[in-house]
Motif scaffolding. Sequence first.
Motif, PDB file in Angstrom:
ATOM      1  N   LEU A  86       0.815  -1.258  -0.190  1.00 35.35           N
ATOM      2  CA  LEU A  86      -0.083  -0.185   0.064  1.00 35.35           C
ATOM      3  C   LEU A  86       0.661   0.953   0.104  1.00 35.35           C
ATOM      4  O   LEU A  86       0.473   2.245  -0.642  1.00 35.35           O
ATOM      5  N   MET A  87       2.020   1.201   0.642  1.00 33.64           N
ATOM      6  CA  MET A  87       2.838   2.349   0.767  1.00 33.64           C
ATOM      7  C   MET A  87       3.661   2.679  -0.740  1.00 33.64           C
ATOM      8  O   MET A  87       4.091   3.769  -0.883  1.00 33.64           O
ATOM      9  N   MET A  88       3.442   1.633  -1.325  1.00 36.10           N
ATOM     10  CA  MET A  88       4.167   1.814  -2.678  1.00 36.10           C
ATOM     11  C   MET A  88       3.336   3.053  -3.640  1.00 36.10           C
ATOM     12  O   MET A  88       4.068   3.654  -4.258  1.00 36.10           O
ATOM     13  N   VAL A  89       2.008   3.054  -3.187  1.00 32.40           N
ATOM     14  CA  VAL A  89       1.422   4.203  -4.188  1.00 32.40           C
ATOM     15  C   VAL A  89       1.391   5.479  -3.726  1.00 32.40           C
ATOM     16  O   VAL A  89       1.927   6.450  -4.631  1.00 32.40           O
ATOM     17  N   PRO A  90       1.386   5.873  -2.493  1.00 31.57           N
ATOM     18  CA  PRO A  90       1.584   7.224  -2.301  1.00 31.57           C
ATOM     19  C   PRO A  90       2.931   7.674  -2.319  1.00 31.57           C
ATOM     20  O   PRO A  90       3.599   8.704  -2.838  1.00 31.57           O
ATOM     21  N   MET A  91       4.036   6.803  -2.214  1.00 30.05           N
ATOM     22  CA  MET A  91       5.369   7.112  -2.382  1.00 30.05           C
ATOM     23  C   MET A  91       5.755   7.092  -4.017  1.00 30.05           C
ATOM     24  O   MET A  91       6.377   8.142  -4.528  1.00 30.05           O
ATOM     25  N   ALA A  92       5.014   6.410  -4.900  1.00 27.76           N
ATOM     26  CA  ALA A  92       5.216   6.553  -6.276  1.00 27.76           C
ATOM     27  C   ALA A  92       4.615   7.678  -6.619  1.00 27.76           C
ATOM     28  O   ALA A  92       5.026   8.489  -7.502  1.00 27.76           O
ATOM     29  N   LEU A  93       3.704   8.327  -5.964  1.00 31.27           N
ATOM     30  CA  LEU A  93       3.043   9.535  -6.661  1.00 31.27           C
ATOM     31  C   LEU A  93       3.721  10.672  -6.095  1.00 31.27           C
ATOM     32  O   LEU A  93       3.799  11.770  -6.863  1.00 31.27           O
ATOM     33  N   ALA A  94       4.416  10.481  -5.053  1.00 31.07           N
ATOM     34  CA  ALA A  94       4.964  11.451  -4.339  1.00 31.07           C
ATOM     35  C   ALA A  94       6.416  11.957  -5.375  1.00 31.07           C
ATOM     36  O   ALA A  94       6.609  13.064  -5.192  1.00 31.07           O
ATOM     37  N   PHE A  95       6.956  11.063  -5.825  1.00 34.07           N
ATOM     38  CA  PHE A  95       8.150  11.140  -6.461  1.00 34.07           C
ATOM     39  C   PHE A  95       7.623  11.167  -7.776  1.00 34.07           C
ATOM     40  O   PHE A  95       8.860  11.552  -8.675  1.00 34.07           O
ATOM     41  N   LEU A  96       6.733  11.203  -8.430  1.00 33.58           N
ATOM     42  CA  LEU A  96       6.212  11.037  -9.817  1.00 33.58           C
ATOM     43  C   LEU A  96       6.730  12.526 -10.475  1.00 33.58           C
ATOM     44  O   LEU A  96       7.448  12.382 -11.428  1.00 33.58           O
ATOM     45  N   PRO A  97       6.506  13.431 -10.093  1.00 30.40           N
ATOM     46  CA  PRO A  97       6.974  14.597 -10.953  1.00 30.40           C
ATOM     47  C   PRO A  97       8.458  14.780 -10.980  1.00 30.40           C
ATOM     48  O   PRO A  97       8.783  15.146 -12.011  1.00 30.40           O
ATOM     49  N   TRP A  98       9.075  14.441 -10.034  1.00 27.43           N
ATOM     50  CA  TRP A  98      10.371  14.711 -10.146  1.00 27.43           C
ATOM     51  C   TRP A  98      11.191  13.411 -11.081  1.00 27.43           C
ATOM     52  O   TRP A  98      11.856  13.592 -11.981  1.00 27.43           O
ATOM     53  N   ALA A  99      10.386  12.279 -10.802  1.00 29.96           N
ATOM     54  CA  ALA A  99      10.935  11.092 -11.777  1.00 29.96           C
ATOM     55  C   ALA A  99      10.429  11.279 -13.331  1.00 29.96           C
ATOM     56  O   ALA A  99      11.060  10.677 -14.533  1.00 29.96           O
ATOM     57  N   LEU A 100       9.593  12.213 -13.616  1.00 30.33           N
ATOM     58  CA  LEU A 100       8.904  12.331 -14.857  1.00 30.33           C
ATOM     59  C   LEU A 100      10.217  13.083 -15.721  1.00 30.33           C
ATOM     60  O   LEU A 100      10.472  13.124 -16.845  1.00 30.33           O
TER      61      LEU A 100
END
Length: 251
Positions: A19-33
């Motif tokens: 479950l923690m994978m989801v908020p962490m993935a979304l939190a880092f998404l702008p930088w990762a893009l």
Amino acid sequence: MRYAVQWLRSLIFTTQAYLMMVPMALAFLPWALVDRRGAWAAVHVWTGWVRWTASWMIGLKSEVRGPVPQGEVMIAAKHQSFFDIILLCNVLPRPKFIMKKQLLWTPIVGWYALRIGCVPVDRGRRGAAIKAMVEQVSAGTREPGQLIIFPQGTRVAPGVEAEYKVGVAVLYQELGAPVIPVACNVGVFWPRQAIYRKPGLAVVEFLSEIPAGKPMREFLGEVREVVETRSDMLMAEAGFALPPPGAADGH
């Protein structure tokens, strides 16, 4: 009763980790893009979270031994469960994998895997898969990082024998790069397909580098010998009783 309690703790731990994978993935998404460093940061944070929560939620400590590679290198790793992937991704600065193409369709994992430079291959046809593997890895050498390949091709449970496939030797020869073997005992505590996680000390160990330039057959024999021997020692250290030689196979 003790088993039931540990099973329930394992279920809670596993659920929260995914479950923690989801908020962490979304939190880092702008930088990762816009920057691969954001994707690697997300991987490091999530894997660190899993290691930390495993230590107190289910009593599973983890340790990485040996010098951790920092530069462009190929890593031939023993693969027993998802936890060895977590440990490798947590300590390597820029990990990337040879992975099954089907994993690209896994939510979150598939996109982040591509973003950090993982190489998807179709393993349905062995010869074509090896050729595609070499071509894709060769084309991807411009992106620095640590390329992880599992020589046995899949997860192998403790005490089970499985052949080392020729793909790792082909890559070793074609890329002309040294290889770092990696041993582990994580399958003793975190099985392939079960909820239950045992408490203890899971270890991943980086072994001595195998230099480039050896004949393929010699290299394949050497990497199997060092990885299997050291993995057996780590499993024995964890209290796992290995079957007599020849008593187990990959079937």
